[in-house]
Scaffold this motif. Structure first.
Motif, PDB file in Angstrom:
ATOM      1  N   THR A  68       0.905  -1.354  -0.182  1.00 22.28           N
ATOM      2  CA  THR A  68       0.048  -0.046   0.013  1.00 22.28           C
ATOM      3  C   THR A  68       0.705   1.359  -0.003  1.00 22.28           C
ATOM      4  O   THR A  68       0.738   2.255  -0.851  1.00 22.28           O
ATOM      5  CB  THR A  68      -0.979  -0.180   1.363  1.00 22.28           C
ATOM      6  OG1 THR A  68      -1.919  -1.018   1.098  1.00 22.28           O
ATOM      7  CG2 THR A  68      -1.778   1.211   1.254  1.00 22.28           C
ATOM      8  N   ILE A  69       1.928   1.242   0.876  1.00 24.44           N
ATOM      9  CA  ILE A  69       2.708   2.440   1.009  1.00 24.44           C
ATOM     10  C   ILE A  69       3.648   2.551  -0.413  1.00 24.44           C
ATOM     11  O   ILE A  69       3.900   3.683  -0.824  1.00 24.44           O
ATOM     12  CB  ILE A  69       3.942   2.277   2.044  1.00 24.44           C
ATOM     13  CG1 ILE A  69       2.995   2.432   3.558  1.00 24.44           C
ATOM     14  CG2 ILE A  69       4.861   3.380   2.122  1.00 24.44           C
ATOM     15  CD1 ILE A  69       3.764   2.034   4.703  1.00 24.44           C
ATOM     16  N   GLU A  70       3.950   1.607  -1.011  1.00 22.20           N
ATOM     17  CA  GLU A  70       4.789   1.514  -2.179  1.00 22.20           C
ATOM     18  C   GLU A  70       3.794   2.216  -3.414  1.00 22.20           C
ATOM     19  O   GLU A  70       4.463   2.940  -4.232  1.00 22.20           O
ATOM     20  CB  GLU A  70       5.145   0.006  -2.670  1.00 22.20           C
ATOM     21  CG  GLU A  70       5.932   0.128  -4.092  1.00 22.20           C
ATOM     22  CD  GLU A  70       7.304   0.930  -3.942  1.00 22.20           C
ATOM     23  OE1 GLU A  70       7.976   1.241  -5.032  1.00 22.20           O
ATOM     24  OE2 GLU A  70       7.736   1.486  -2.910  1.00 22.20           O
ATOM     25  N   ILE A  71       2.309   1.763  -3.508  1.00 25.43           N
ATOM     26  CA  ILE A  71       1.632   2.128  -4.668  1.00 25.43           C
ATOM     27  C   ILE A  71       1.363   3.687  -4.380  1.00 25.43           C
ATOM     28  O   ILE A  71       1.382   4.466  -5.097  1.00 25.43           O
ATOM     29  CB  ILE A  71       0.390   1.313  -4.287  1.00 25.43           C
ATOM     30  CG1 ILE A  71       0.508  -0.164  -4.762  1.00 25.43           C
ATOM     31  CG2 ILE A  71      -0.966   2.079  -5.340  1.00 25.43           C
ATOM     32  CD1 ILE A  71      -0.771  -0.855  -4.474  1.00 25.43           C
ATOM     33  N   ALA A  72       1.320   4.130  -3.132  1.00 25.17           N
ATOM     34  CA  ALA A  72       0.952   5.401  -2.721  1.00 25.17           C
ATOM     35  C   ALA A  72       2.147   6.346  -3.180  1.00 25.17           C
ATOM     36  O   ALA A  72       2.167   7.381  -3.749  1.00 25.17           O
ATOM     37  CB  ALA A  72       0.793   5.764  -1.191  1.00 25.17           C
ATOM     38  N   ARG A  73       3.331   5.803  -2.898  1.00 25.85           N
ATOM     39  CA  ARG A  73       4.616   6.587  -3.174  1.00 25.85           C
ATOM     40  C   ARG A  73       4.773   6.468  -4.507  1.00 25.85           C
ATOM     41  O   ARG A  73       5.226   7.540  -5.176  1.00 25.85           O
ATOM     42  CB  ARG A  73       5.724   5.711  -2.687  1.00 25.85           C
ATOM     43  CG  ARG A  73       7.228   6.279  -2.968  1.00 25.85           C
ATOM     44  CD  ARG A  73       8.220   5.292  -2.422  1.00 25.85           C
ATOM     45  NE  ARG A  73       8.421   4.269  -3.117  1.00 25.85           N
ATOM     46  CZ  ARG A  73       9.204   4.376  -4.468  1.00 25.85           C
ATOM     47  NH1 ARG A  73       9.674   5.475  -5.037  1.00 25.85           N
ATOM     48  NH2 ARG A  73       9.193   3.184  -5.204  1.00 25.85           N
ATOM     49  N   LEU A  74       4.339   5.529  -5.259  1.00 23.31           N
ATOM     50  CA  LEU A  74       4.446   5.441  -6.954  1.00 23.31           C
ATOM     51  C   LEU A  74       3.352   6.312  -7.646  1.00 23.31           C
ATOM     52  O   LEU A  74       3.728   7.120  -8.550  1.00 23.31           O
ATOM     53  CB  LEU A  74       4.178   4.165  -7.565  1.00 23.31           C
ATOM     54  CG  LEU A  74       5.549   3.128  -7.328  1.00 23.31           C
ATOM     55  CD1 LEU A  74       5.108   1.791  -7.905  1.00 23.31           C
ATOM     56  CD2 LEU A  74       6.880   3.614  -7.809  1.00 23.31           C
ATOM     57  N   GLN A  79       2.021  11.645 -10.133  1.00 22.10           N
ATOM     58  CA  GLN A  79       1.327  12.934 -10.189  1.00 22.10           C
ATOM     59  C   GLN A  79       2.291  13.940 -10.430  1.00 22.10           C
ATOM     60  O   GLN A  79       2.007  14.812 -11.181  1.00 22.10           O
ATOM     61  CB  GLN A  79       0.512  13.080  -8.779  1.00 22.10           C
ATOM     62  CG  GLN A  79      -0.094  14.237  -8.798  1.00 22.10           C
ATOM     63  CD  GLN A  79      -1.451  14.201  -9.595  1.00 22.10           C
ATOM     64  OE1 GLN A  79      -1.990  13.364 -10.084  1.00 22.10           O
ATOM     65  NE2 GLN A  79      -1.433  15.504 -10.341  1.00 22.10           N
ATOM     66  N   LYS A  80       3.464  13.859  -9.948  1.00 27.28           N
ATOM     67  CA  LYS A  80       4.417  15.145  -9.802  1.00 27.28           C
ATOM     68  C   LYS A  80       5.073  14.982 -11.306  1.00 27.28           C
ATOM     69  O   LYS A  80       5.303  16.018 -11.797  1.00 27.28           O
ATOM     70  CB  LYS A  80       5.290  14.727  -8.949  1.00 27.28           C
ATOM     71  CG  LYS A  80       5.143  15.255  -7.362  1.00 27.28           C
ATOM     72  CD  LYS A  80       6.297  14.789  -6.714  1.00 27.28           C
ATOM     73  CE  LYS A  80       6.023  15.148  -5.077  1.00 27.28           C
ATOM     74  NZ  LYS A  80       6.975  14.966  -4.026  1.00 27.28           N
ATOM     75  N   LYS A  81       5.352  13.749 -12.020  1.00 24.94           N
ATOM     76  CA  LYS A  81       5.823  13.646 -13.285  1.00 24.94           C
ATOM     77  C   LYS A  81       4.611  14.542 -14.403  1.00 24.94           C
ATOM     78  O   LYS A  81       5.053  14.927 -15.443  1.00 24.94           O
ATOM     79  CB  LYS A  81       5.965  12.418 -13.696  1.00 24.94           C
ATOM     80  CG  LYS A  81       7.114  11.906 -13.147  1.00 24.94           C
ATOM     81  CD  LYS A  81       7.605  10.514 -13.477  1.00 24.94           C
ATOM     82  CE  LYS A  81       8.855   9.938 -13.004  1.00 24.94           C
ATOM     83  NZ  LYS A  81       9.178   8.483 -13.540  1.00 24.94           N
ATOM     84  N   THR A  82       3.433  14.626 -14.011  1.00 19.72           N
ATOM     85  CA  THR A  82       2.216  14.734 -15.006  1.00 19.72           C
ATOM     86  C   THR A  82       2.199  16.219 -14.841  1.00 19.72           C
ATOM     87  O   THR A  82       1.421  16.853 -15.756  1.00 19.72           O
ATOM     88  CB  THR A  82       1.081  14.074 -14.832  1.00 19.72           C
ATOM     89  OG1 THR A  82       0.547  14.447 -13.526  1.00 19.72           O
ATOM     90  CG2 THR A  82       1.085  12.538 -14.887  1.00 19.72           C
ATOM     91  N   LEU A  83       2.927  16.946 -13.868  1.00 16.35           N
ATOM     92  CA  LEU A  83       2.525  18.465 -13.722  1.00 16.35           C
ATOM     93  C   LEU A  83       3.541  19.213 -14.821  1.00 16.35           C
ATOM     94  O   LEU A  83       4.718  19.381 -14.696  1.00 16.35           O
ATOM     95  CB  LEU A  83       3.073  18.803 -12.479  1.00 16.35           C
ATOM     96  CG  LEU A  83       2.167  18.590 -10.984  1.00 16.35           C
ATOM     97  CD1 LEU A  83       2.498  19.072 -10.025  1.00 16.35           C
ATOM     98  CD2 LEU A  83       0.564  18.751 -11.579  1.00 16.35           C
ATOM     99  N   THR A  84       2.836  19.863 -15.663  1.00 15.84           N
ATOM    100  CA  THR A  84       3.776  20.061 -16.969  1.00 15.84           C
ATOM    101  C   THR A  84       4.460  21.782 -16.510  1.00 15.84           C
ATOM    102  O   THR A  84       5.456  22.116 -17.218  1.00 15.84           O
ATOM    103  CB  THR A  84       2.812  20.440 -18.032  1.00 15.84           C
ATOM    104  OG1 THR A  84       1.625  20.907 -17.965  1.00 15.84           O
ATOM    105  CG2 THR A  84       2.548  18.904 -18.834  1.00 15.84           C
TER     106      THR A  84
END
Length: 233
Positions: A68-74, A79-84
């Motif tokens: 669960t923690i790994e999924i949240a981290r990924l 999400q950060k990568k999608t911020l143009t």
């Protein structure tokens, strides 16, 4: 220990150890190894609760929380990568205002409507209302945040008007229903909570909504309306 405290204890252990075996090893003492003479047996006894110097955690609980923690981290990384807008040197107030709202419009915490009035490539004055969250989904804003292109209203946006040709177009978006026949002016109904957004500058914008004029050198006029939905996504 209540459920919340139990979850915190498991989370502390999960973040401290890479594997369940590492956690078991941390519970084994030198005395245990001396008498048992078998590391595997010592681990089994800790897992069963017969040995150990701290909190007992089941293997399935450890692995479930780890996943669960790994999924949240990924998900956070994605999400950060999608911020143009990330990493861009933004100089204009308008682009900075869009960047501040990009993440919340992508994840649904906020719904922004952008009003722009300016001239198109033919020198014609145009204006319109843009559903920011929708445009973020259907096109790459890299060209806007990098300054390669200017964001302008289109005939497919919620509202578009060409002041030179008198062409007027209204379209509902995935987030808003356009109410064009209102005698007092154009209204937008947010589909999730059915709240009305009034874009008349002389009127209040509506419940949970704000109207923010943006001083900018990029356009003749720019205004951002922010609406926060009280309903869960």
């Amino acid at each position: 220990m209540d459920q919340e405290e139990g979850l915190k204890a498991v989370d502390n252990i999960v973040t401290q150890f890479n594997t369940y075996e590492d956690f078991l090893d941390s519970q084994i003492t030198t005395v245990d190894l001396y008498y048992l003479e078998d590391e595997t047996l010592a681990r089994q006894l800790v897992e069963l609760g017969h040995r150990g110097t701290g909190e007992r955690v089941k293997r399935e609980d450890f692995e479930a929380r780890k996943a669960t923690i790994e999924i949240a981290r990924l998900a956070e990384r994605a999400q950060k990568k999608t911020l143009t807008s990330a990493g861009k040197d933004l100089q204009d107030n308008f682009l900075m205002a869009l960047a501040m709202r990009e993440e919340d419009n992508r994840n649904g915490k906020l719904s922004s409507v952008i009003f722009i009035r300016d001239r198109n490539s033919h020198g014609q004055e145009i204006s319109g209302y843009i559903d920011y969250a929708h445009r973020l989904k259907i096109e790459d804003f890299e060209v806007y945040f990098s300054g390669k292109k200017r964001l302008l209203p289109r005939p497919k946006d919620m509202s578009f008007y060409n002041w030179d040709t008198n062409i007027a177009v209204c379209n509902s978006s995935p987030n808003y229903q356009v109410i064009a026949d209102n005698p007092e002016g154009l209204l937008f109904k947010f589909k999730r909570d059915r709240k009305i957004l009034n874009v008349d500058p002389k009127a209040q914008p509506g419940d949970n909504s704000t109207r923010i004029p943006i001083p900018t050198e990029l356009y003749i006029q720019a205004v951002i309306f922010d609406h926060i939905s009280r309903r869960k996504i």
